[in-house]
Design an enzyme around this catalytic site. Structure first.
Site, short mmCIF file in Angstrom:
data_model
loop_
_atom_site.label_atom_id
_atom_site.label_comp_id
_atom_site.label_asym_id
_atom_site.label_seq_id
_atom_site.Cartn_x
_atom_site.Cartn_y
_atom_site.Cartn_z
CG HIS A 373 -2.11 -0.96 1.16
ND1 HIS A 373 -3.38 -0.50 0.68
CD2 HIS A 373 -2.09 -2.34 1.60
CE1 HIS A 373 -3.98 -1.85 0.70
NE2 HIS A 373 -3.33 -2.82 1.49
CE LYS A 564 -6.63 13.91 0.82
NZ LYS A 564 -6.66 12.81 -0.01
NE ARG A 565 -3.91 9.96 10.69
CZ ARG A 565 -3.62 9.00 11.56
NH1 ARG A 565 -4.35 7.94 11.53
NH2 ARG A 565 -2.53 9.21 12.19
CE LYS A 570 -2.48 10.89 3.90
NZ LYS A 570 -3.26 9.80 2.56
CB THR A 672 -10.02 4.95 -0.88
OG1 THR A 672 -9.78 5.36 0.37
CG2 THR A 672 -9.60 3.92 -1.47
CE LYS A 676 -13.92 5.97 1.13
NZ LYS A 676 -13.34 5.77 2.25
#
Ligand code: 73E
Length: 838
Positions: A373, A564-565, A570, A672, A676
């Site tokens: 992952h 998100k985290r 990110k 992911t 969504k």
């Protein structure tokens, strides 16, 4: 209230309180469960008592199916998928089960007719937050799809007493609170005390010759811990299949305590009990960061050993011999967290069941598949030899043996290539010695996959490049997917209804059917309804934000969401640079025409990740200034919503206009959340990273806001020497933004507060925010333009949702079944009186 068209699954001829589906029966069941399980009457019942009674009423309606499903799987010839994951981020069960059973509207009506507030009861449920983020949530989506596709499956994991911490924000900083999700009881699980399993730890090994004069090794542990299974039913949508999620809780065995009591060591005995039970106390809250903590390896080995022993027991119960174990179970390793399973299965087969090494190795390789992952080097798991040897002395010997045989093969294929040998070895000997878990998983599995096309390519080229050269046939891509049951039907009933009115309800289990929506794109009335739906949901979120956080947001503004985290890769801070850029434009020209925006953030930072926590502080500090500046005139709002979790995800994805997927290219394996959002009609602003690339391919480049360097360009720039300072000096806009942060403008004049962040950007910028800044701002300006043309925006929104078929977890699971697990559906038939007319 939802008017979502239910698919009637069953209608009973014979009814009782446990299975009946008439309104009267459900009403009676609620009262019965309140009295007989909660021990309460309405006069004394709390809302939680009612929630519990309701949950039991729903669980009762799954039990026949669950029992039947389990029974079928014990039959010879049924291959069961076993999904091994240290995390399952399930989210609330109640609504999901009601939808999957097809009784949401019915039960809601009964609850309301009984004078109860359905929404209040639904919100009481504590969500099981047994995961950090994407990896754990993926496991939960996959469990839903396995059941829906009627694939025999069992999920194995850890029943953490404390899941991912609850987040509070105080003075703009994250504060962590323990997640006491079990404090009022968990009606969805059933402990199976009689199926407890023993797991050994520590001690030493001893060589001996058995009665046939064969060399053998026995393990003499210094600690034994009991694993108690807790089972949770996982219903499929509109089918009878109810699979099991089996989570293990650690308990100390009685025998050890008695020994200690006998020598008078009362404290020692109790202490040992506490230490044993610590194994499943708490989820490690680090995602994407490997910390070599002994307890983490204990957790991993504990649940993996329990699970493999459980599978062996089930297999032997079928009357099969262990030579065919891999025909009974396809075991998937969700990242390397359960990869100790490779050595453990070898130990069980060779030491405990006396199978010859070569045959045991064949069984092992045929059993396991490994999903990678992440490519981030800091996330790759490795354990020092000393730690490993202390905890799992026998496994270390087995790993040495696997390694010796494996390197023998490599040497034969690539003579005199010691560098290659060193890279492939299960042991890292470059400095302090480590066991490399990704290498163990790769050698011990017959299939290795990445989670998006780009990620798999990079995996083959870089992190597992040598393994790919050796065994190219083992590698494949399985792009992630998410379940449309939870992420559309449960979370966005208004949109689900609209879609179902247009194209029928088949899309819920055949997401490609959403394509049919394209036929209505020229229908102005449909577009109006689509727009109105989004507007209504944004209104609900605005009310929620006002009621829970006291911030007024304009539901007509563009909802720009990044949830998100928190992680530097990110790039939540790139989003902040955009906000400050807009703010600066307003300050320089207060009457400038700008598209009103609400920036919504949510996400947790690992408790020890200073930079991520500082980014949260920055978001809140910028929010304080922007939200309270009269010049802004409410055209910009910045809200950081604390404690982002599955439940809040369900609220926010449907309300988003714009989805921020802005990681540095090559860093986000898949993502992911991106799926969504788009399923719920949000447009994406994103880089060519992870699954964004495939989303863009599906929805069409004209319906996606692309920016930033490609992975290749990132590598190129890095290798020729990236200097963020040059970007800062050459881009006056960027310079102004950074200088404003440095000046203390957002920190009450404190020029030190954000210095670590600013210095990191100016002097290192490992995630290349500065290189992507201008391109991001330009793309955001295009977003503003596009949002002004609401008709056009609506078309793009519809096309995004309509073209998301590929990203259903059903598609992903089918690929795993066909290409890795060799698993097929098994229909579960019920007795007539339960089955009704289905
Ligand atoms: O890109 C996501 C991916 O969508 C990736 O970062 C995440 O997995 C998702 C599902 O495939 C992920 N989490 C972890 N590694 N990759 C991780 C690592 C250590 C502990 C907990 C989670």
């Amino acid at each position: 209230m939802t008017t979502f068209e239910q698919v009637p699954v069953f209608q009973c001829e014979f009814e009782d309180d446990r299975t009946g589906l008439s309104k009267e029966t459900i009403k009676r069941a609620l009262a019965d469960n309140l009295f007989y399980i909660q021990g309460k009457v309405p006069a004394t019942a709390t809302p939680n008592d009612y929630y519990m009674a309701l949950a039991y009423t729903v669980r009762d309606r799954m039990l026949q199916r669950w029992f039947k499903t389990t029974e079928v799987y014990t039959k010879k010839g049924v291959k069961v998928v076993s999904y091994l994951s240290a995390e399952f981020l399930l989210g609330p069960h109640l609504s999901n089960n009601l939808i999957n059973l097809g009784i949401y509207d019915l039960v809601r009506q009964v609850v309301e007719e009984s004078g109860l507030d359905f929404v209040q009861l639904r919100e009481i449920e504590e969500e099981p937050g047994l995961g950090n983020g994407g990896l754990g949530r993926l496991a939960a989506c996959y469990m839903d799809s396995l059941s829906t596709l009627e694939i025999p499956a069992i999920g194995y994991g850890i029943r953490y007493e404390f899941g991912i911490f609850d987040q509070e924000i105080r003075d703009g900083w994250q504060v962590e609170i323990t997640d006491k999700w079990l404090h009022l009881g968990n009606p969805w699980e059933i402990p199976r005390l009689e199926e407890t399993i023993e797991v050994k730890f520590g001690g030493r090994t001893e060589a001996y010759y058995d009665e046939k004069c064969r060399y053998r090794v026995r393990w003499i542990p210094d600690k034994v811990v009991k694993g108690v299974p807790y089972d949770t039913p996982i219903s499929g949508y509109n089918v009878n299949t109810v699979n099991t999620l089996r989570l293990w809780k650690a308990e100390a065995p009685e025998s050890f305590e008695f020994q200690a009591f006998n020598v008078g060591d009362y404290y020692g005995a109790v202490n040992r009990k506490v230490v044993s039970e610590n194994i499943t106390k708490v989820l490690y809250p680090n995602d994407e960061l490997m910390k070599g903590k002994e307890l983490r390896l204990e957790q991993q080995y504990f649940f993996v050993s329990c699970s493999l022993q459980d599978m062996i027991r089930l297999h032997l119960q079928k009357g099969e011999s262990l030579e065919t174990f891999h025909q009974s179970f396809a075991v998937q390793l969700n990242d390397t967290h359960p990869s100790i399973g490779v050595a453990e299965l070898m130990r069980l087969l060779v030491d405990e069941y006396e199978i010859e090494w070569d045959q045991a190795w064949q069984i092992t390789q045929n059993t396991f598949g490994y999903t990678n992952h992440t490519l981030l080097p800091e996330a790759l798991e490795k354990w020092t030899l000393s730690l490993f040897k202390n905890l799992l002395p026998r496994h270390l010997q087995i790993i040495y043996e696997i390694n010796q045989r494996f390197l023998g093969q490599v040497r034969a294929k690539y003579p005199n290539d010691s560098d290659r040998l060193a890279r492939l070895s299960l042991i890292d000997e470059s400095g302090e010695k480590y066991v490399r878990m990704a290498n163990l998983a790769s050698v011990g599995s017959h299939a290795i996959n990445g989670v998006a096309a780009l990620h798999t390519e990079l995996l083959k080229r870089d992190v597992l490049g040598d393994f790919h050269e050796l065994w190219p046939e083992k590698f494949s891509n399985k792009t992630n997917g998410v379940t449309p049951r939870r992420w559309i039907v449960v979370s966005n009933p208004l949109l689900a209804n609209l879609i179902t009115r247009k194209i029928g309800a088949d899309w819920i289990s055949h997401l490609e059917d959403l394509k049919q929506l394209e036929a209505f794109i020229e229908d102005a009335e449909f577009r109006r309804e689509w727009r109105q739906t989004k507007q209504d949901i944004k209104g609900y979120l605005a009310t929620y934000i006002k009621e829970n956080h006291g911030i007024e947001v304009n539901p007509e503004s563009l909802f720009d969401v990044q949830v998100k985290r928190l992680h530097e890769y990110k790039r939540q801070h790139l989003n902040v640079l955009h906000i400050i850029t807009l703010y600066k434009r307003i300050k320089d020209n207060p009457n400038i025409e700008i598209t009103p925006r609400t920036f919504i953030f949510g996400g947790k930072a690992a408790p020890g990740y200073f930079m991520a926590k500082l980014i949260i502080k920055l978001i809140n500090s910028v929010g304080d200034v922007v939200n309270n500046d009269p010049d802004v005139r409410d055209r910009l709002k910045v809200v950081f919503l604390p404690d982002y979790n599955v439940r809040f995800g369900q609220r926010v994805y449907p309300a988003a206009d714009l989805s921020e997927q802005i990681s540095t290219a090559g860093k986000e394996a898949s993502g992911t959340g991106n799926m969504k959002f788009a399923m719920n009609g949000a447009l994406t602003i994103g880089t060519l990273d992870g699954a964004n690339i495939e989303i863009r391919e599906e929805v069409g480049e004209e319906n996606f806001f692309l920016f930033g360097l490609t992975t290749e360009q990132v590598y190129e720039l890095k290798s020729k020497g990236y200097n963020p300072w040059d970007y800062y000096h050459n881009n006056p806009q960027l310079k102004q933004v950074i200088d404003l942060i440095s000046s203390g403008f957002f920190s009450h004049g404190d020029t030190n507060l954000f210095r670590p962040l600013v210095d990191s950007l100016l002097y290192h910028d490992p995630y290349m925010l500065f290189a992507d800044y201008q391109s991001y701002i330009d793309a955001q300006d295009q977003v503003n333009q596009a949002y002004r043309d609401q008709e056009h925006w609506t078309r793009m929104s519809i096309l995004n949702a309509a073209r998301m078929g590929k990203f259903s977890s059903d598609r992903a699971i089918l690929e795993y079944c066909q290409e890795i697990w060799n698993a097929v559906p098994v229909k579960i038939e019920l007795e007539e009186y339960i089955q009704g007319r289905a």
